[in-house]
Design a protein around this motif. Structure first.
Motif: not given
Ligand SMILES: Nc1ncnc2c1ncn2[C@@H]1O[C@H](COP(=O)(O)OP(=O)(O)O)[C@@H](O)[C@H]1O
Ligand SMILES: [Mg+2]
Lengths: 246, 607
Positions: A94-96, A98-99
Motif C-alpha cells: 500500500r504505497l502512495f 503516484d507520490m
C-alpha cells in the motif's frame, strides 16, 4: 540471551471481532513482549489481517481489550495509535503510488516534527536500503514488488516506532528479496524495535520469530516459542509441508 | 463582430472560472470519493457575499476577494463538519444525498435573504478593452486569468511543499495507508473543503462581476459545469480538472459561436455523457492507472420493512376514493391530485433507485417526455387525451430507456451524474427543438383530460382518475416486485458482479426497470400536461427530480406503499401547515438531510 522475563509491550485479550453478522475473532489473546519478534501464522481468511487492523484501530473489536505499553488502545483513532509508537507495513505494501519514493519514505515521518533528525533518518534509510538511493524521485508505483517492500519498510521505520506490525511482508517477493526482508526484520529488531508480523509462510517466519501463534478461523489453536513450534508435528503437517516457499 | 480570437479568449476565461469550481470538486473527490453537489451553492454564496462587500461595504477589490474567500471557506468547513462528518460510516450514497440537501438549503437561504430577483454586481474595474491581435481583452478578463493562475500556483505549492498538502495527496491515493502514517483524515477533509469552498466562492464572485449579474439559478449551473469539467478531466485528478475546465469553456464558446447561446449548456452535457460512456475515468487517465474505486453501494440501508396489512391498505384506498363524496374543499382535492401525480413519479423512482439501485437525479425528464408527447398528440394529431396520456407513458418508457441506456455500464455516483446530465439534455432539447416543441414559448391550450368522450373537468373526476391510475400502477409494481423479476432487480442492486456471474444480463434488467419506471413517470407527466393546460421546458425541472428522490427516501427506497405515503406527506403536510411556497424547498432540503442522517431506511423501511 535475555535473562530477565520480558514484559509485555502489546497485548490483545479476549478480542471478539465481527464484520456485520460474521464473527472473525473468537476470544483472541496475543502478547508481544518488549524486544521480541512475534509471528501470527494462519491460512487464508483465518483473520490475520483483521488482527493487524484491530491493533491499528482500523477495525473496532466488539469486545476485548488491546493495550500498548500498559495503556488501552481501545477507542483511539488510527493516527493516535500511530503516535503512540506503532508503525505498520500493510498487506500488499500500500504505497502512495503516484507520490515519489522520497515522498513515500518521508510520509512515514508524518507524526514527527524534528526536521533535521528526519533528514538524517532519511539518509540512514538509504544506507540500510542502498538500492532506493537512485530511485528517490521515481513514482513509487513504478517500482518492482521487492523494491516496494523496501520502501514500505523504510517508511515504517521513519516514525522511529517502538513496534512495527507487518502483514505478510514476504508475500509475492522473489526468493532473493524474501531473504533480504527477513534479514532486515531481524536487524530492525536488534536495534530494539518489537515486531508483530502476520505470515502464511510458517517455515520462514519461525526462522526469525521468538514466539508464534497459530490462528485458525479466528481462534488461536497453538502458541509458544518459535523454536518449539518449528518442531511441532502439528505445525509441520499443517503448514511446513504445504508451504510453497522456495 | 466577434472574431475567433474573441471566442477563444472568452472560452479560456469561462474555462478559468469553471476550473476554480472543478478543482475544488476534484480535491474533495480525491480524498473522500464524493461528488460534492453543494459546490455550486458555495459559489452562489460567494457571489452574494461579494455583492454585500462591494455594494454595501464598499470594500476595495483585493479586500473583496479576501472576504469572499474567507467567508466561503467558513461555509465549506461548516458543511464538512456538520453535514458530512457524521455520515462517515453510512452507505456510500449518503454523503452525496446530503450534499444535495445542503445545496437546497443554502440556495433557499440565499433566496430568502436576498430575494430571487437578479442583482447587479459591479466589477470595480475600469471598463476598457485592449486590442490583442484580432480580439480584445478587458481588465476583468485579466483579473480572472490572474486569479486562476495564482490559485493554481498556490495549490501546487500547498500540495507539493506543505505537510498538510502531502497528507491530502496521500489520503487521495490510499486513505487507510495515510491513516497508518498518522494522517488525521478529518483534518484533511477540513482542508480540502475549506480550499474548495474558498475557490468556489471567489469563482462565483468573479462570474457575477463578469456578467454584472447574480441570481440564485447560478448555483445548479455551476455545480453541473464543475462536475462536467471534473469528470472530463478524470474524477479526483486536480490538473485534469483544470484542463477539463478549459476544454469545456472552449467547447461552449465555439459552440455558441456556431449555433447560438441557447446551445451552450447542451454542449457541456453532451460532452459529459460522451466522456462518461467512452472514458468514464476521464480523458487524461493514463492506461496503467487503475480506475478509481468503483463507486458502488446503493442507498438501500438494511432494514425490515414495516408490514402493512392488506386490509389497512384497502381501507385507506377506499377512504381516499370516497373523499370527494364528502364536502371537502376544492383545495384539498387539488392538493391530493398533486400528491397522486407525484406518487406516480415516486413509484417510478423507487423502482429505479430503490429496487434497481440506480439513483437517478434526472427523473423529471421522464415527466417532460410524457407531458410533451401527450400534449402534442392531442393538440396536433387530435388524439383523444385518454389515449394521448398512454402515448406519453409509452414514449417516456421508450425514449427514457433509450437515452439512459448508454450509462447502464456506470455504477454508483456516476449513474447519478449521468441521469442528471441526461435530464438537462432533455430539457435543453425541448428548449431548442422549436419546430416540434415550440421552444421557449412552450405549449399552451392543451385540452383537458377526457375518457371515452367525456371531459374530466370537475375536480372530483380528475381526482378519481389520477387516484385510479396511481393505484393501478402501484398494484402492477407490487406484482412485479414479488415476481422473479423483482428478485433479479434486487440481486443486481446488491451485487452486480455476483448477479452477472449468475448469468443475469444487467442491460436487460436495467432496461426493464427503466421501461416500467418510464411508463409510470410518463403517465404522470401526461396527466399533468392536461391539467396544467400549459407546459414549457422548465415545467419539469431538477427540483422535481430531487423532490421525488426525497419522497422515495422518506417512504423507504423500493417501498411501493412508502412512495405513495411519502408523496402524500411531502405534498400534504406543507399545505396542512400552510407553509409559504418559498419555504417549501428549504423544508424539502432539511427533510432530505435529516433522513439521510437519522433514518436512511425511511418511514416504512427499504425493500
Ligand atoms: N471489510 C470486510 N468486510 C467483511 N468481511 C471481511 C472484511 N475484511 C475481511 N473480511 C472477512 O473476514 C475474514 C478474515 O479476513 P482477513 O483478516 O483478511 O484474513 P487473512 O488476512 O487471514 O487472510 C475473511 O473471511 C474475510 O472474507
Ligand atoms: Mg490477510
Amino acid at each position: 540471551m535475555i535473562n530477565t522475563s520480558p514484559e509485555p509491550l502489546l497485548t490483545l485479550s479476549n478480542v471478539n471481532t465481527f464484520y456485520g453478522q460474521a464473527q472473525v475473532h473468537f476470544d483472541l489473546s496475543i502478547t508481544v513482549s518488549r524486544g521480541h519478534i512475534v509471528c501470527l501464522l494462519g491460512g487464508n481468511a483465518s483473520g490475520k489481517s483483521t488482527t493487524m487492523k484491530i491493533i491499528l484501530g482500523l477495525v473496532k473489536p466488539r469486545s476485548g481489550e488491546v493495550t500498548f505499553d500498559g495503556a488501552s488502545l481501545i477507542g483511539l483513532s488510527t493516527p493516535q495509535i500511530v503516535r503512540r509508537g506503532i508503525a505498520s507495513v500493510p498487506e500488499a505494501r500500500r504505497l502512495f503510488a503516484d507520490m515519489s519514493v522520497r515522498e513515500n519514505i518521508l510520509m512515514g515521518a508524518f507524526v514527527r516534527n524534528d526536521r533535521e533528525a528526519v533528514a538524517q533518518d532519511l539518509d540512514r534509510m538509504l544506507t540500510l536500503f542502498p538500492k532506493l538511493g537512485q530511485r528517490l524521485s521515481q513514482r513509487a508505483g513504478s517500482l518492482s514488488g521487492g523494491e516496494q517492500q523496501m520502501v514500505a519498510m523504510a517508511r515504517a521505520l521513519m516514525s522511529r516506532p517502538r513496534m512495527i506490525v507487518m502483514d505478510e511482508p514476504t508475500m509475492g517477493l522473489s526468493p532473493l528479496y524474501v531473504d533480504r526482508v527477513l534479514e532486515l526484520i531481524r536487524s530492525i529488531n536488534q536495534v530494539g524495535v518489537s515486531v508483530f508480523m502476520v505470515e502464511q509462510n510458517a517455515s520462514l517466519a519461525l526462522e526469525i520469530a521468538h514466539e508464534a501463534y497459530v490462528l485458525q478461523t479466528g481462534r488461536i489453536v497453538l502458541s509458544g516459542p518459535a523454536r518449539a513450534l518449528k518442531d511441532d508435528p502439528r505445525i509441520r503437517d499443517a503448514y511446513l509441508g504445504g508451504s510453497e516457499a522456495a | 463582430m466577434s472574431s475567433w480570437l474573441d471566442y477563444t479568449i472568452n472560452g479560456l476565461i469561462v474555462g478559468n472560472v469553471y476550473a476554480l469550481v472543478a478543482v475544488g470538486l476534484a480535491l474533495i473527490f480525491g480524498v473522500s470519493r464524493l461528488i460534492n453537489f453543494a459546490q455550486g451553492s458555495i459559489y452562489l454564496v460567494g457571489a452574494y457575499i461579494g455583492w454585500v462587500a462591494v455594494v454595501r461595504l464598499h470594500t476595495p477589490l483585493p479586500l473583496t476577494i479576501i472576504v469572499v474567500a474567507a467567508a466561503a471557506a467558513v461555509v465549506g468547513l461548516i458543511i464538512e463538519r456538520f453535514g458530512l462528518r457524521p455520515l462517515q460510516n453510512s452507505v456510500r450514497i449518503a454523503p452525496l444525498l446530503a450534499t444535495i440537501g445542503i445545496s437546497f438549503v443554502l440556495d433557499q437561504l440565499v433566496m430568502l435573504t436576498f430575494s430571487p430577483n437578479p442583482r447587479a454586481l459591479p466589477s470595480q474595474l475600469p471598463d476598457v478593452r485592449f486590442q490583442l491581435g484580432g480580439g480584445t481583452i478587458g481588465p476583468l478578463d485579466l483579473l480572472i486569468a490572474g486569479v486562476g493562475l495564482t490559485s493554481a500556483l498556490l495549490l501546487f505549492v500547498f500540495l507539493r511543499y506543505t505537510k498538510l498538502g502531502w497528507a491530502v495527496r496521500a489520503t487521495a491515493q490510499d486513505r487507510d495507508a495515510a491513516m497508518q502514517m498518522g494522517v488525521d483524515v478529518n483534518r484533511v477533509n477540513q482542508a480540502v473543503f475549506g480550499i474548495a469552498a474558498a475557490l468556489g466562492g471567489v469563482s462565483g464572485m468573479l462570474v457575477g462581476m463578469y456578467y454584472n449579474q447574480i441570481d440564485t439559478a447560478m448555483s445548479l449551473q455551476a455545480t453541473l459545469k464543475g462536475v462536467v469539467a471534473e469528470v472530463v478531466g478524470g474524477a479526483g485528478n486536480v490538473p485534469g480538472a483544470v484542463i477539463g475546465s478549459l476544454l469545456l469553456g472552449l467547447v461552449e464558446s465555439y459552440g455558441v459561436a456556431i449555433l447560438g447561446t441557447s446551445y451552450r449548456n447542451l454542449f457541456a452535457f453532451l460532452l459529459l455523457v460522451v466522456v462518461l460512456v467512452l472514458r468514464p475515468n476521464g480523458l487524461f487517465v493514463s492506461a496503467r492507472q487503475a480506475p478509481p474505486e468503483p463507486l458502488t453501494g446503493t442507498f438501500v440501508a438494511p432494514s425490515r420493512p414495516v408490514h402493512i396489512p392488506r386490509l389497512v391498505l384497502l381501507v385507506a384506498v377506499a377512504g381516499f376514493a370516497l373523499l370527494p363524496l364528502f364536502p371537502v374543499s376544492f383545495y384539498v382535492l387539488q392538493t391530493l391530485i398533486n400528491a397522486w401525480l407525484l406518487g406516480m413519479l415516486a413509484l417510478s423512482l423507487t423502482l429505479v433507485a430503490g429496487t434497481m439501485g440506480q439513483v437517478s437525479l434526472g427523473h423529471a425528464a421522464l415527466l417532460a417526455i410524457g407531458a410533451y408527447t401527450s400534449a402534442l398528440l392531442s393538440l396536433t394529431l387530435a388524439v383523444p387525451t385518454g389515449l394521448a396520456v398512454i402515448g406519453g407513458g409509452l414514449m417516456s418508457a421508450a425514449l427514457g430507456t433509450l437515452l439512459i441506456s448508454p450509462s447502464f455500464r456506470l455504477r454508483g455516483h456516476y449513474v447519478s451524474i449521468a441521469t442528471l446530465a441526461i435530464g438537462e439534455i432533455v430539457s435543453l432539447v425541448i428548449l431548442n427543438w422549436e419546430s416540434v416543441t415550440r421552444g421557449p414559448i412552450g405549449i399552451s391550450g392543451i385540452p383537458p383530460l377526457s375518457l371515452f368522450g367525456y371531459d374530466l373537468i370537475s375536480p372530483s373526476s380528475v381526482y378519481w382518475f389520477s387516484l385510479a391510475v396511481m393505484v393501478v400502477l402501484a398494484l402492477l409494481q407490487g406484482r412485479l416486485l414479488s415476481s422473479h423479476l423483482g428478485r433479479s432487480f434486487r440481486a443486481i442492486r446488491d451485487d452486480d458482479i455476483a448477479a452477472r456471474a449468475y448469468g443475469l444480463s444487467l442491460n436487460r434488467y436495467k432496461s426493464l426497470a427503466f421501461i416500467f419506471g418510464g411508463f409510470a413517470a410518463g403517465i404522470s407527466g401526461g396527466i399533468a400536461a392536461h391539467l396544467y393546460s400549459y407546459i414549457n421546458h422548465e415545467t419539469f425541472n431538477t427540483q422535481q427530480s430531487i423532490l421525488a428522490l426525497t419522497v422515495v427516501i422518506l417512504g423507504g427506497l423500493g417501498n411501493v406503499v412508502g412512495a405513495i405515503a411519502g408523496s402524500v406527506a411531502l405534498v400534504g403536510l406543507p399545505e396542512l401547515f400552510r407553509i409559504a411556497a418559498e419555504y417549501r424547498i428549504l423544508i424539502y432540503g432539511i427533510v432530505l438531510l435529516l433522513l439521510v442522517r437519522f433514518r436512511p431506511q425511511g418511514l416504512l423501511g427499504t425493500i
